[in-house]
Enzyme design. Structure first.
Site, PDB file in Angstrom:
ATOM      1  N   LEU A   1       9.134  18.742   1.074  1.00 34.13           N
ATOM      2  CA  LEU A   1      10.205  19.731   1.199  1.00 34.13           C
ATOM      3  C   LEU A   1       9.833  20.823   2.192  1.00 34.13           C
ATOM      4  O   LEU A   1      10.263  21.961   2.058  1.00 34.13           O
ATOM      5  CB  LEU A   1      10.526  20.350  -0.172  1.00 34.13           C
ATOM      6  CG  LEU A   1      11.268  19.469  -1.174  1.00 34.13           C
ATOM      7  CD1 LEU A   1      11.476  20.203  -2.494  1.00 34.13           C
ATOM      8  CD2 LEU A   1      12.620  19.010  -0.608  1.00 34.13           C
TER       9      LEU A   1
ATOM     10  N   CYS B   1       5.381   4.712   9.641  1.00 35.42           N
ATOM     11  CA  CYS B   1       6.021   4.197   8.425  1.00 35.42           C
ATOM     12  C   CYS B   1       7.474   4.618   8.275  1.00 35.42           C
ATOM     13  O   CYS B   1       8.376   3.774   8.294  1.00 35.42           O
ATOM     14  CB  CYS B   1       5.222   4.634   7.192  1.00 35.42           C
ATOM     15  SG  CYS B   1       3.551   3.966   7.120  1.00 35.42           S
TER      16      CYS B   1
ATOM     17  N   ARG C   1      -1.072   7.776   2.572  1.00 36.19           N
ATOM     18  CA  ARG C   1      -0.643   8.809   3.502  1.00 36.19           C
ATOM     19  C   ARG C   1      -1.659   8.909   4.634  1.00 36.19           C
ATOM     20  O   ARG C   1      -2.854   9.031   4.370  1.00 36.19           O
ATOM     21  CB  ARG C   1      -0.548  10.165   2.797  1.00 36.19           C
ATOM     22  CG  ARG C   1       0.491  10.255   1.702  1.00 36.19           C
ATOM     23  CD  ARG C   1       0.310  11.543   0.907  1.00 36.19           C
ATOM     24  NE  ARG C   1      -0.970  11.563   0.195  1.00 36.19           N
ATOM     25  CZ  ARG C   1      -1.483  12.637  -0.396  1.00 36.19           C
ATOM     26  NH1 ARG C   1      -0.849  13.794  -0.341  1.00 36.19           N
ATOM     27  NH2 ARG C   1      -2.653  12.562  -1.031  1.00 36.19           N
ATOM     28  N   GLU C   2      -1.189   8.838   5.865  1.00 40.51           N
ATOM     29  CA  GLU C   2      -2.113   9.050   6.973  1.00 40.51           C
ATOM     30  C   GLU C   2      -2.698  10.453   6.870  1.00 40.51           C
ATOM     31  O   GLU C   2      -1.994  11.418   6.601  1.00 40.51           O
ATOM     32  CB  GLU C   2      -1.397   8.865   8.309  1.00 40.51           C
ATOM     33  CG  GLU C   2      -1.019   7.418   8.574  1.00 40.51           C
ATOM     34  CD  GLU C   2      -0.548   7.201  10.000  1.00 40.51           C
ATOM     35  OE1 GLU C   2      -1.302   7.538  10.934  1.00 40.51           O
ATOM     36  OE2 GLU C   2       0.567   6.694  10.172  1.00 40.51           O
TER      37      GLU C   2
ATOM     38  N   LYS D   1      10.344   3.432  10.953  1.00 39.17           N
ATOM     39  CA  LYS D   1      10.614   1.992  10.996  1.00 39.17           C
ATOM     40  C   LYS D   1      11.056   1.457   9.639  1.00 39.17           C
ATOM     41  O   LYS D   1      11.872   0.528   9.564  1.00 39.17           O
ATOM     42  CB  LYS D   1       9.400   1.220  11.519  1.00 39.17           C
ATOM     43  CG  LYS D   1       8.245   1.026  10.583  1.00 39.17           C
ATOM     44  CD  LYS D   1       7.143   0.205  11.240  1.00 39.17           C
ATOM     45  CE  LYS D   1       5.980  -0.061  10.294  1.00 39.17           C
ATOM     46  NZ  LYS D   1       6.331  -0.983   9.205  1.00 39.17           N
TER      47      LYS D   1
ATOM     48  N   LYS E   1       1.581  14.511  12.306  1.00 32.55           N
ATOM     49  CA  LYS E   1       1.144  15.345  11.188  1.00 32.55           C
ATOM     50  C   LYS E   1      -0.329  15.632  11.379  1.00 32.55           C
ATOM     51  O   LYS E   1      -1.007  14.965  12.180  1.00 32.55           O
ATOM     52  CB  LYS E   1       1.391  14.641   9.845  1.00 32.55           C
ATOM     53  CG  LYS E   1       0.617  13.343   9.689  1.00 32.55           C
ATOM     54  CD  LYS E   1       0.892  12.652   8.362  1.00 32.55           C
ATOM     55  CE  LYS E   1       0.225  13.358   7.213  1.00 32.55           C
ATOM     56  NZ  LYS E   1       0.326  12.592   5.950  1.00 32.55           N
TER      57      LYS E   1
ATOM     58  N   GLU F   1       0.845  -1.196   0.000  1.00 34.42           N
ATOM     59  CA  GLU F   1       0.000   0.000   0.000  1.00 34.42           C
ATOM     60  C   GLU F   1       0.878   1.244   0.000  1.00 34.42           C
ATOM     61  O   GLU F   1       2.010   1.217   0.486  1.00 34.42           O
ATOM     62  CB  GLU F   1      -0.953   0.004   1.207  1.00 34.42           C
ATOM     63  CG  GLU F   1      -0.297  -0.241   2.558  1.00 34.42           C
ATOM     64  CD  GLU F   1       0.329   0.998   3.164  1.00 34.42           C
ATOM     65  OE1 GLU F   1      -0.053   2.106   2.764  1.00 34.42           O
ATOM     66  OE2 GLU F   1       1.203   0.845   4.035  1.00 34.42           O
TER      67      GLU F   1
ATOM     68  N   LYS G   1       8.279  -0.760  -1.952  1.00 35.41           N
ATOM     69  CA  LYS G   1       7.618  -0.115  -0.814  1.00 35.41           C
ATOM     70  C   LYS G   1       8.639   0.552   0.102  1.00 35.41           C
ATOM     71  O   LYS G   1       8.514   1.735   0.470  1.00 35.41           O
ATOM     72  CB  LYS G   1       6.794  -1.152  -0.031  1.00 35.41           C
ATOM     73  CG  LYS G   1       6.251  -0.665   1.298  1.00 35.41           C
ATOM     74  CD  LYS G   1       5.301   0.508   1.155  1.00 35.41           C
ATOM     75  CE  LYS G   1       4.740   0.889   2.518  1.00 35.41           C
ATOM     76  NZ  LYS G   1       3.812   2.017   2.444  1.00 35.41           N
TER      77      LYS G   1
ATOM     78  N   ARG H   1       2.837   7.911  16.998  1.00 37.29           N
ATOM     79  CA  ARG H   1       4.017   7.048  16.965  1.00 37.29           C
ATOM     80  C   ARG H   1       5.211   7.786  16.357  1.00 37.29           C
ATOM     81  O   ARG H   1       5.124   8.326  15.269  1.00 37.29           O
ATOM     82  CB  ARG H   1       3.712   5.772  16.156  1.00 37.29           C
ATOM     83  CG  ARG H   1       2.794   4.797  16.876  1.00 37.29           C
ATOM     84  CD  ARG H   1       2.361   3.658  16.001  1.00 37.29           C
ATOM     85  NE  ARG H   1       1.393   4.082  14.984  1.00 37.29           N
ATOM     86  CZ  ARG H   1       0.798   3.252  14.124  1.00 37.29           C
ATOM     87  NH1 ARG H   1       1.089   1.965  14.137  1.00 37.29           N
ATOM     88  NH2 ARG H   1      -0.068   3.711  13.246  1.00 37.29           N
TER      89      ARG H   1
END
Length: 431
Positions: free
Chosen positions: A250, A260, A154-155, A263, A320, A151, A204, A327
């Site tokens: 940027l 993501c 974007r959260e 880790k 964000k 997948e 990924k 996390r």
């Protein structure tokens, strides 16, 4: 085709919603009975704009259901998506224990051909492990295929990304499996890449690591911009106009976080080390990110002299906006740093909360921005929430004890803040 999604977290819930939206019958399976009960009522256990409404829609239409019954779910569905977590182990490698458990359960309970598809972010070579785990667990040798289908969500933008993908990556050596997966996604108009499972898994990791690299690159440049009296926002805008570079990722600030990038960068570096390859660029990316928050706290310390017994407001907890995910959030690093120096903290975030197992004696959680800023000696802006961006700073000048603003997301206009009488410090854009 009837589909089973195992794991109903961020990836699993979004994956289930997408396939229901495409017209397929979808079952979500999880071991957490409370979570399944909530989802069955259309209640999402995390914050993701627009997702809960779509899940509720498909529950009501009958396209989607949720269960804890592993035997029935595995036996009634021929295509199974693995969407369980792969958290980092202490050494930075990906913990595949949940993936292994699911693979073994599929092998034990399958009653005919199954296509087992991994959505979870996993190290290169995991598809081969999944196939071996399934085969070893089989009591009867039924045929199956194991494929990778990562997948790219974007959260905070998961619904948008899921329903409008920029590419679909399918990793499998099986023509049958590839055709089945292409059929699932036939409504989407975007490139479909069919490749080997190892390549799909690598794509990924490489994608996330590259985006993390852009963030650390602009953050390191921001430090130099401060020394040279150059505005990093204008630098980012200028270089982002080059189509080979692009403007995304940027935005200088206090670093990346979430489930993501940290880790995945760490796992890719460790994979390289296990293969006697040094990814020195990514090692620097990680180093810059781990120290970026202290670049701002150091500036604050220079201004305040000491954090001891200072009342400091933290605005924004999530890593964000448009998510409640904390996390690896840079805000947590700043909080820990300030508490280590005995500051008194007030915290505001419109959505994110501290986990139940985290208790800070010197942190007061506030429901309103003004409450957090009351009598504060300084404020750190850690998340670019619209509510934080739109604060009436002329009014807050009368609320705070001392007007010290440390903008970790370069949200505000430096000249405007200084004209209001604030001491304003951002990252690479203070003119």
């Amino acid at each position: 085709m009837n589909l089973l999604v195992i794991g109903t977290g961020y990836v699993g819930s979004t994956t289930a919603m997408v396939f229901a939206e495409l017209g397929w019958k979808v079952t979500g399976l999880d071991v957490d009975a409370h979570k399944i009960n909530q989802l069955g009522q259309g209640i999402l256990h995390f914050y993701e704009p627009g997702l809960e409404e779509l899940i509720r829609k498909h529950i009501q239409s009958g396209q989607m259901k949720f269960t804890t019954d592993k035997d029935k779910a595995i036996q009634e569905n021929d295509i199974i998506f693995i969407c369980v977590g792969t958290p980092s182990l202490p050494d930075g490698s990906a913990d595949l224990r949940f993936v292994k458990e699911v693979a073994e359960e599929i092998g034990q309970k399958m009653n005919g051909y199954k296509l087992v598809v991994t959505k979870s972010t996993v190290p290169v070579g995991t598809q081969e492990l999944i196939a071996s785990w399934i085969k070893a667990a089989q009591e009867q040798q039924y045929p199956f295929d194991a494929a990778s289908n990562p997948e790219f969500l974007r959260e905070g933008k998961a619904v948008e990304d899921a329903l409008n993908p920029d590419r679909i990556i399918i990793g499998t050596p099986s023509e049958r499996a590839a055709n089945q997966l292409k059929a699932l996604y036939h409504s989407f108009i975007c490139p479909v890449v069919v490749t080997s499972p190892r390549t799909a898994e690598f794509i990924k990791y490489a994608s996330n690591a590259f985006l993390a690299t852009k963030i650390s690159y602009i953050n390191e440049l921001a430090r130099l911009c401060d020394k040279l009296n150059v505005n990093v926002k204008e630098v980012a805008s200028g270089i982002g106009l080059d189509p080979r570079i692009g403007p995304s990722f940027l935005q200088a600030g206090i670093g990346y976080g979430g489930s993501c990038f940290p880790k995945d960068v760490s796992a890719l570096i460790l994979t390289a080390k296990h293969n006697n390859i040094e990814l020195s660029v990514l090692e620097k990316v990680m180093q810059v990110n781990q120290t970026q928050h202290s670049y701002l706290t150091d500036k604050a310390r220079e201004r305040l002299g000491s954090f001891s017994d200072k009342k400091i407001a933290i605005l924004g907890l999530a890593f964000k906006p448009d998510t409640d995910d904390i996390r690896e959030a840079p805000s947590l690093r700043i909080i820990e740093s300030l508490l280590d120096e005995r500051a008194q903290l007030t915290l505001y975030d419109p959505v994110a909360v501290l986990p139940n197992d985290v208790k800070y004696a010197s942190v007061a959680v506030c429901m309103e921005v003004e409450e957090a800023l009351q009598d504060a000696d300084a404020v750190f802006l850690c998340t670019e929430w619209p509510t934080i961006r739109s604060i009436d700073w002329s009014k807050m000048k009368q609320v705070m004890a001392r007007g010290n603003v440390f903008d970790g997301r370069n949200l505000l206009n430096a000249q405007h803040m200084k004209a209001l009488g604030y001491y304003y410090q951002s990252i690479g854009s203070n003119d």
